[in-house]
Design an enzyme around this catalytic site. Structure first.
Site, PDB file in Angstrom:
ATOM      1  CG  ASP A  18      29.864  36.070  37.255  1.00 15.79           C
ATOM      2  OD1 ASP A  18      30.504  35.135  37.757  1.00 15.79           O
ATOM      3  OD2 ASP A  18      29.236  35.972  36.196  1.00 15.79           O
ATOM      4  CE  LYS A  19      35.442  43.126  42.140  1.00 14.00           C
ATOM      5  NZ  LYS A  19      36.917  43.187  42.122  1.00 14.00           N
TER       6      LYS A  19
END
Length: 191
Positions: A51-52
């Site tokens: 994920d970011k």
């Protein structure tokens, strides 16, 4: 007769220490940081994702068969995470993680979970993790063999230990080692 997927003549495996705030893809919206800013190859694709707001080891390859083998839960490749959590984990909370927890999309597989010291030579995160004077934080090592969406964060939250920082340290035999955020290296193919 089962069709064979064509394998590349020049197999590549690239390991990247994905920085916080970077998408695990080569394209994004205006203002997004993507893999394109870090990886000079244009023929490799992520095997799985981070994920970011997660950091650490991301594997990229030009071999679709190997990409699937690394990312697909049916192959049960171990992924190792260093997780900074809010709170002081009890043995009961660790045991819940080890046994698997019931999330809204099903039960997680059993995991390895233990308290660890803060990783050595850890780079600072930008922005820094919020600190609360009245609430302790701890580091866990969590090893899982699946990859449900935001699974580690949901698992720790489920047992009352919200994740503050998440770093993937290893995928199968491949390790982050001393790579700093944004650094990458090629590994000889093992397939």
């Amino acid at each position: 007769m089962k069709s064979q997927t064509k394998r590349p003549a020049n197999p590549k495996l690239v390991l990247l220490n994905k920085p916080y705030g970077v998408l695990s893809q080569f394209t994004g919206e205006d203002g997004d940081q993507t893999l394109k800013q870090f990886i000079p190859h244009n023929d490799v694709y992520p095997a799985g994702r981070l994920d970011k707001d997660s950091e650490g080891l991301l594997l990229l390859t030009n071999d679709g068969v190997y990409q699937a083998r690394l990312a697909n839960p049916k192959y049960k490749v171990w992924k190792t995470y260093w997780v900074q959590v809010e709170g002081d984990p009890s043995e009961e909370q660790l045991e819940q993680l080890r046994n698997g927890v019931e999330l809204n999309d099903g039960m997680t597989r059993p995991a390895e979970a233990f308290v660890m010291p803060e990783p050595m030579n850890l780079w600072p995160r930008t922005p820094p993790v919020r600190e609360r004077k009245s609430v302790p934080d701890s580091w866990l090592c969590l090893k899982i063999r699946e990859g449900k969406n935001r699974q580690v964060r949901r698992m720790t939250a489920h047992v009352g230990l919200p994740t503050l920082r998440l770093i993937r340290a290893a995928v199968g035999p491949f390790q982050l080692k001393t790579m700093q955020p944004g650094e990458w290296r090629s590994e000889p193919p093992v397939w």
